[in-house]
Design an enzyme around this catalytic site. Sequence first.
Site, PDB file in Angstrom:
ATOM      1  N   ASP A  30       1.998 -19.154  -8.015  1.00  0.00           N
ATOM      2  CA  ASP A  30       1.153 -18.026  -7.592  1.00  0.00           C
ATOM      3  C   ASP A  30      -0.298 -18.500  -7.615  1.00  0.00           C
ATOM      4  O   ASP A  30      -0.719 -19.167  -8.560  1.00  0.00           O
ATOM      5  CB  ASP A  30       1.346 -16.848  -8.569  1.00  0.00           C
ATOM      6  N   ALA A  74       2.621 -13.256  -0.413  1.00  0.00           N
ATOM      7  CA  ALA A  74       2.093 -12.811   0.881  1.00  0.00           C
ATOM      8  C   ALA A  74       0.915 -11.892   0.620  1.00  0.00           C
ATOM      9  O   ALA A  74       0.839 -11.261  -0.436  1.00  0.00           O
ATOM     10  CB  ALA A  74       3.158 -12.040   1.658  1.00  0.00           C
ATOM     11  N   SER A 116      10.015  -6.559   5.346  1.00  0.00           N
ATOM     12  CA  SER A 116       9.417  -5.227   5.248  1.00  0.00           C
ATOM     13  C   SER A 116       9.898  -4.325   6.366  1.00  0.00           C
ATOM     14  O   SER A 116      10.197  -4.798   7.478  1.00  0.00           O
ATOM     15  CB  SER A 116       7.899  -5.404   5.352  1.00  0.00           C
ATOM     16  N   TYR A 140       0.214  -7.622   9.856  1.00  0.00           N
ATOM     17  CA  TYR A 140       1.022  -7.782   8.635  1.00  0.00           C
ATOM     18  C   TYR A 140       2.512  -7.745   8.984  1.00  0.00           C
ATOM     19  O   TYR A 140       3.275  -8.636   8.614  1.00  0.00           O
ATOM     20  CB  TYR A 140       0.683  -6.682   7.617  1.00  0.00           C
ATOM     21  N   LYS A 144       5.691 -10.902   8.930  1.00  0.00           N
ATOM     22  CA  LYS A 144       7.020 -10.804   8.317  1.00  0.00           C
ATOM     23  C   LYS A 144       8.106 -11.000   9.382  1.00  0.00           C
ATOM     24  O   LYS A 144       9.128 -11.638   9.140  1.00  0.00           O
ATOM     25  CB  LYS A 144       7.190  -9.441   7.634  1.00  0.00           C
ATOM     26  N   GLY A 283      -2.351   3.493  12.656  1.00  0.00           N
ATOM     27  CA  GLY A 283      -1.150   2.662  12.510  1.00  0.00           C
ATOM     28  C   GLY A 283      -0.084   3.217  11.577  1.00  0.00           C
ATOM     29  O   GLY A 283       0.865   2.508  11.259  1.00  0.00           O
ATOM     30  N   ASP A 284      -0.218   4.467  11.125  1.00  0.00           N
ATOM     31  CA  ASP A 284       0.796   5.049  10.236  1.00  0.00           C
ATOM     32  C   ASP A 284       1.885   5.747  11.044  1.00  0.00           C
ATOM     33  O   ASP A 284       1.616   6.764  11.685  1.00  0.00           O
ATOM     34  CB  ASP A 284       0.155   6.114   9.323  1.00  0.00           C
TER      35      ASP A 284
HETATM   36  N1  UDP Z   1      -1.653   7.870   2.169  1.00  0.00           N
HETATM   37  C1  UDP Z   1      -2.509   8.940   2.021  1.00  0.00           C
HETATM   38  N2  UDP Z   1      -3.606   8.759   1.227  1.00  0.00           N
HETATM   39  C2  UDP Z   1      -3.892   7.593   0.593  1.00  0.00           C
HETATM   40  C3  UDP Z   1      -3.000   6.514   0.748  1.00  0.00           C
HETATM   41  C4  UDP Z   1      -1.878   6.679   1.545  1.00  0.00           C
HETATM   42  O1  UDP Z   1      -2.317  10.018   2.583  1.00  0.00           O
HETATM   43  O2  UDP Z   1      -4.926   7.500  -0.088  1.00  0.00           O
HETATM   44  C5  UDP Z   1      -0.440   8.041   3.001  1.00  0.00           C
HETATM   45  C6  UDP Z   1      -0.327   7.050   4.139  1.00  0.00           C
HETATM   46  O3  UDP Z   1      -0.963   7.566   5.260  1.00  0.00           O
HETATM   47  C7  UDP Z   1       1.185   6.929   4.291  1.00  0.00           C
HETATM   48  C8  UDP Z   1       1.732   7.175   2.889  1.00  0.00           C
HETATM   49  O4  UDP Z   1       0.669   7.811   2.169  1.00  0.00           O
HETATM   50  O5  UDP Z   1       1.658   7.947   5.124  1.00  0.00           O
HETATM   51  C9  UDP Z   1       2.113   5.902   2.159  1.00  0.00           C
HETATM   52  O6  UDP Z   1       1.029   5.000   2.248  1.00  0.00           O
HETATM   53  P1  UDP Z   1       0.978   3.661   1.433  1.00  0.00           P
HETATM   54  O7  UDP Z   1      -0.335   2.998   1.766  1.00  0.00           O
HETATM   55  O8  UDP Z   1       1.259   3.927  -0.004  1.00  0.00           O
HETATM   56  O9  UDP Z   1       2.185   2.805   1.974  1.00  0.00           O
HETATM   57  P2  UDP Z   1       2.587   2.377   3.501  1.00  0.00           P
HETATM   58  O10 UDP Z   1       3.596   3.388   3.955  1.00  0.00           O
HETATM   59  O11 UDP Z   1       1.343   2.358   4.324  1.00  0.00           O
HETATM   60  O12 UDP Z   1       3.190   1.034   3.307  1.00  0.00           O
END
Ligand code: UDP
Length: 324
Positions: A30, A74, A116, A140, A144, A283-284
């Site tokens: 690491d 990663a 992922s 990201y 992967k 991107g969510d």
């Molecule tokens: N999220 C949120 N507020 C935050 C962080 C995350 O509303 O401060 C939401 C984010 O938009 C997603 C979910 O929580 O829908 C999970 O986000 P996280 O970053 O934990 O993991 P990801 O799904 O992006 O890998």
Amino acid sequence: MILVTGGAGYIGSHYVDYAHKKGSEIVVLDNLVYGHAEAVKDSATLIRGDMGDPKLLDELFTQYKIEAVIHFAAYAYVGESVKDPAKYYKNNTVCTLAVLDAMLRHNVNNFIFSSSCATYGNPHYIPMDEAHPQDPINPYGETKFFVEKILKAYSRAYGLKYTALRYFNAVGAAPDGHIGESHDPETHLLPLILQTALGKRDSISVFGTDYDTPDGTCIRDYIHILDIAQAHDLAMQRLQSGGESAFYNLGTEKGTSVREAIVACEKVSGKPIKVKEEPRREGDPPRLVASAAKAKSELGWKPAYDDFEEIIRTAWEWETHRRY
Ligand code: UDP
């Protein structure tokens, strides 16, 4: 001896702890950019170094009798991968090639890869199984996905045996609270909510309240870190007993919305949590929920945590007594 890259990170250190308790001998490589030496001090030999350094890898493979590699190392900030893709393509993909090539030089054949659900991109259907089309929407996820493709080609050409585990949202901590999640900066929902409950943050931002979901917020599949650790152990046993290369989703098969997560954290912590509604985060995807039927049937994986509040309790225990 198992070489675990990124073993001082969040997911890696929980695997190392789990495997050490089951009697495995582990060398962790690491660079400690995001990892914590403390997380593995009782469970593995820690080598601080760069996984992209072929000389160091040759030394490690020669000095320790490495039988298999579990590759967690990663960078994992989706937003940063959009702003600085070079960092991600180099570290997550090019450096992984260095690890795979060292394995080939030293005739080590078994490889477990942290993949992922980000390799799928936007969902076409829910729950998502392993046959779901893969079309990542950020660098990201692409890194992967590229490694998955490399694994297929290396397997065909050089006989490498691999298991790629596609995690959904990893959460929670070792129930005794001695290791847990510690990111700097922290961007993940659950630790941010719990830090708000503890008064370390003023409020939790909810990114998007107008999604096409029952309460308008994003839905994710939150899987406990020790269940992920268990899956690596089973995947290793399967590879070592001659199992074929494969891809598996790791998730609870249950969706939890951001609002539901906040309510559950209020209940577990017993504290009110101030919410700030914000625009959507770029991107969510609105909803990500796994089908994990394949891991259950082929690996014999039996996740121990299926109650969301119980998962949060382990994270809360960690947040309230953090060591690093
Ligand atoms: N999220 C949120 N507020 C935050 C962080 C995350 O509303 O401060 C939401 C984010 O938009 C997603 C979910 O929580 O829908 C999970 O986000 P996280 O970053 O934990 O993991 P990801 O799904 O992006 O890998």
